[in-house]
Design a protein around this motif. Structure first.
Motif, PDB file in Angstrom:
ATOM      1  N   ALA A 273      10.049  31.292  39.397  1.00  0.00           N
ATOM      2  CA  ALA A 273       9.315  31.427  38.126  1.00  0.00           C
ATOM      3  C   ALA A 273       9.943  30.574  37.022  1.00  0.00           C
ATOM      4  O   ALA A 273       9.238  29.776  36.388  1.00  0.00           O
ATOM      5  N   PRO A 274      11.258  30.681  36.778  1.00  0.00           N
ATOM      6  CA  PRO A 274      11.835  29.826  35.724  1.00  0.00           C
ATOM      7  C   PRO A 274      11.735  28.337  36.043  1.00  0.00           C
ATOM      8  O   PRO A 274      11.489  27.523  35.141  1.00  0.00           O
ATOM      9  N   GLU A 275      11.892  27.976  37.314  1.00  0.00           N
ATOM     10  CA  GLU A 275      11.787  26.565  37.696  1.00  0.00           C
ATOM     11  C   GLU A 275      10.368  26.049  37.463  1.00  0.00           C
ATOM     12  O   GLU A 275      10.181  24.946  36.940  1.00  0.00           O
ATOM     13  N   ALA A 276       9.366  26.843  37.861  1.00  0.00           N
ATOM     14  CA  ALA A 276       7.976  26.417  37.704  1.00  0.00           C
ATOM     15  C   ALA A 276       7.616  26.242  36.233  1.00  0.00           C
ATOM     16  O   ALA A 276       7.004  25.239  35.847  1.00  0.00           O
ATOM     17  N   TRP A 277       8.014  27.213  35.378  1.00  0.00           N
ATOM     18  CA  TRP A 277       7.708  27.093  33.951  1.00  0.00           C
ATOM     19  C   TRP A 277       8.477  25.953  33.304  1.00  0.00           C
ATOM     20  O   TRP A 277       7.955  25.266  32.431  1.00  0.00           O
ATOM     21  N   GLY A 278       9.707  25.721  33.724  1.00  0.00           N
ATOM     22  CA  GLY A 278      10.475  24.596  33.181  1.00  0.00           C
ATOM     23  C   GLY A 278       9.789  23.272  33.461  1.00  0.00           C
ATOM     24  O   GLY A 278       9.639  22.426  32.570  1.00  0.00           O
ATOM     25  N   THR A 279       9.338  23.105  34.691  1.00  0.00           N
ATOM     26  CA  THR A 279       8.634  21.883  35.065  1.00  0.00           C
ATOM     27  C   THR A 279       7.299  21.792  34.327  1.00  0.00           C
ATOM     28  O   THR A 279       6.940  20.731  33.798  1.00  0.00           O
ATOM     29  N   ALA A 280       6.551  22.899  34.292  1.00  0.00           N
ATOM     30  CA  ALA A 280       5.246  22.905  33.627  1.00  0.00           C
ATOM     31  C   ALA A 280       5.384  22.532  32.151  1.00  0.00           C
ATOM     32  O   ALA A 280       4.630  21.698  31.639  1.00  0.00           O
ATOM     33  N   HIS A 281       6.338  23.127  31.462  1.00  0.00           N
ATOM     34  CA  HIS A 281       6.506  22.832  30.034  1.00  0.00           C
ATOM     35  C   HIS A 281       6.944  21.382  29.797  1.00  0.00           C
ATOM     36  O   HIS A 281       6.586  20.791  28.774  1.00  0.00           O
ATOM     37  N   SER A 282       7.662  20.810  30.734  1.00  0.00           N
ATOM     38  CA  SER A 282       8.062  19.409  30.563  1.00  0.00           C
ATOM     39  C   SER A 282       6.865  18.463  30.653  1.00  0.00           C
ATOM     40  O   SER A 282       6.918  17.337  30.169  1.00  0.00           O
ATOM     41  N   LEU A 283       5.768  18.920  31.255  1.00  0.00           N
ATOM     42  CA  LEU A 283       4.568  18.100  31.414  1.00  0.00           C
ATOM     43  C   LEU A 283       3.571  18.254  30.268  1.00  0.00           C
ATOM     44  O   LEU A 283       2.590  17.526  30.204  1.00  0.00           O
ATOM     45  N   VAL A 284       3.809  19.195  29.360  1.00  0.00           N
ATOM     46  CA  VAL A 284       2.866  19.462  28.261  1.00  0.00           C
ATOM     47  C   VAL A 284       2.572  18.221  27.410  1.00  0.00           C
ATOM     48  O   VAL A 284       1.404  17.951  27.121  1.00  0.00           O
ATOM     49  N   PRO A 285       3.563  17.454  26.970  1.00  0.00           N
ATOM     50  CA  PRO A 285       3.225  16.285  26.137  1.00  0.00           C
ATOM     51  C   PRO A 285       2.263  15.319  26.826  1.00  0.00           C
ATOM     52  O   PRO A 285       1.280  14.882  26.225  1.00  0.00           O
ATOM     53  N   GLN A 286       2.519  15.031  28.088  1.00  0.00           N
ATOM     54  CA  GLN A 286       1.639  14.118  28.822  1.00  0.00           C
ATOM     55  C   GLN A 286       0.268  14.754  29.062  1.00  0.00           C
ATOM     56  O   GLN A 286      -0.766  14.102  28.914  1.00  0.00           O
ATOM     57  N   LEU A 287       0.238  16.029  29.407  1.00  0.00           N
ATOM     58  CA  LEU A 287      -1.015  16.744  29.641  1.00  0.00           C
ATOM     59  C   LEU A 287      -1.861  16.808  28.374  1.00  0.00           C
ATOM     60  O   LEU A 287      -3.083  16.676  28.413  1.00  0.00           O
ATOM     61  N   SER A 288      -1.216  16.969  27.227  1.00  0.00           N
ATOM     62  CA  SER A 288      -1.914  17.111  25.953  1.00  0.00           C
ATOM     63  C   SER A 288      -2.521  15.805  25.440  1.00  0.00           C
ATOM     64  O   SER A 288      -3.332  15.832  24.517  1.00  0.00           O
ATOM     65  N   GLU A 289      -2.138  14.686  26.024  1.00  0.00           N
ATOM     66  CA  GLU A 289      -2.701  13.412  25.589  1.00  0.00           C
ATOM     67  C   GLU A 289      -4.212  13.357  25.797  1.00  0.00           C
ATOM     68  O   GLU A 289      -4.922  12.763  24.994  1.00  0.00           O
ATOM     69  N   ASN A 290      -4.706  13.963  26.886  1.00  0.00           N
ATOM     70  CA  ASN A 290      -6.130  13.891  27.209  1.00  0.00           C
ATOM     71  C   ASN A 290      -6.804  15.249  27.356  1.00  0.00           C
ATOM     72  O   ASN A 290      -7.967  15.315  27.756  1.00  0.00           O
ATOM     73  N   ASN A 291      -6.065  16.330  27.091  1.00  0.00           N
ATOM     74  CA  ASN A 291      -6.601  17.669  27.310  1.00  0.00           C
ATOM     75  C   ASN A 291      -6.189  18.601  26.187  1.00  0.00           C
ATOM     76  O   ASN A 291      -5.140  18.424  25.577  1.00  0.00           O
ATOM     77  N   GLN A 292      -7.007  19.624  25.966  1.00  0.00           N
ATOM     78  CA  GLN A 292      -6.625  20.681  25.042  1.00  0.00           C
ATOM     79  C   GLN A 292      -6.265  21.909  25.868  1.00  0.00           C
ATOM     80  O   GLN A 292      -7.079  22.404  26.653  1.00  0.00           O
ATOM     81  N   ILE A 293      -5.046  22.395  25.709  1.00  0.00           N
ATOM     82  CA  ILE A 293      -4.588  23.573  26.441  1.00  0.00           C
ATOM     83  C   ILE A 293      -5.158  24.805  25.756  1.00  0.00           C
ATOM     84  O   ILE A 293      -4.962  25.013  24.564  1.00  0.00           O
ATOM     85  N   LYS A 294      -5.875  25.636  26.521  1.00  0.00           N
ATOM     86  CA  LYS A 294      -6.515  26.827  25.980  1.00  0.00           C
ATOM     87  C   LYS A 294      -5.725  28.099  26.271  1.00  0.00           C
ATOM     88  O   LYS A 294      -5.974  29.127  25.653  1.00  0.00           O
ATOM     89  N   GLY A 295      -4.810  28.048  27.233  1.00  0.00           N
ATOM     90  CA  GLY A 295      -4.038  29.239  27.561  1.00  0.00           C
ATOM     91  C   GLY A 295      -3.038  28.973  28.661  1.00  0.00           C
ATOM     92  O   GLY A 295      -3.047  27.911  29.286  1.00  0.00           O
ATOM     93  N   TYR A 296      -2.175  29.942  28.868  1.00  0.00           N
ATOM     94  CA  TYR A 296      -1.166  29.882  29.920  1.00  0.00           C
ATOM     95  C   TYR A 296      -1.572  30.850  31.015  1.00  0.00           C
ATOM     96  O   TYR A 296      -2.085  31.931  30.730  1.00  0.00           O
ATOM     97  N   MET A 297      -1.323  30.462  32.274  1.00  0.00           N
ATOM     98  CA  MET A 297      -1.694  31.318  33.394  1.00  0.00           C
ATOM     99  C   MET A 297      -0.592  31.257  34.441  1.00  0.00           C
ATOM    100  O   MET A 297       0.070  30.244  34.608  1.00  0.00           O
ATOM    101  N   SER A 298      -0.417  32.376  35.150  1.00  0.00           N
ATOM    102  CA  SER A 298       0.546  32.380  36.248  1.00  0.00           C
ATOM    103  C   SER A 298      -0.012  33.194  37.407  1.00  0.00           C
ATOM    104  O   SER A 298      -0.913  34.016  37.231  1.00  0.00           O
ATOM    105  N   LEU A 299       0.530  32.947  38.586  1.00  0.00           N
ATOM    106  CA  LEU A 299       0.134  33.657  39.791  1.00  0.00           C
ATOM    107  C   LEU A 299       1.362  33.788  40.670  1.00  0.00           C
ATOM    108  O   LEU A 299       2.133  32.828  40.820  1.00  0.00           O
ATOM    109  N   TYR A 300       1.557  34.963  41.245  1.00  0.00           N
ATOM    110  CA  TYR A 300       2.635  35.148  42.205  1.00  0.00           C
ATOM    111  C   TYR A 300       2.076  35.846  43.426  1.00  0.00           C
ATOM    112  O   TYR A 300       1.401  36.873  43.300  1.00  0.00           O
TER     113      TYR A 300
END
Length: 74
Positions: free
Chosen positions: A30-57
């Motif tokens: 879980a911490p590894e996945a969120w760490g990686t996901a958050h590191s991708l936010v700047p690049q993801l936000s260039e062409n997308n609007q983030i509407k929410g956070y979601m997780s699945l286990y």
């Protein structure tokens, strides 16, 4: 949303979901996945609007997904 004894059909709009998936024990993945996901936010936000956070286990096999709901598919 009000709680009632009468069922009500609710239609949700399609959700576009991007995620990082890790396998292994929850406390590690879980911490590894969120760490990686958050590191991708700047690049993801260039062409997308983030509407929410979601997780699945999933327990078997141990899979954790950390991701974001996006406004539209891009």
């Amino acid at each position: 949303m009000n709680l009632t004894e009468e069922p009500e059909v609710i239609e949700w709009p399609a959700t576009h979901y991007v995620f990082v998936e890790k396998t292994g024990p929850f406390m590690k993945t879980a911490p590894e996945a969120w760490g990686t996901a958050h590191s991708l936010v700047p690049q993801l936000s260039e062409n997308n609007q983030i509407k929410g956070y979601m997780s699945l286990y999933k327990m078997s096999p141990s899979v954790y997904r950390a991701g974001f709901a996006l406004e539209a598919r891009r």
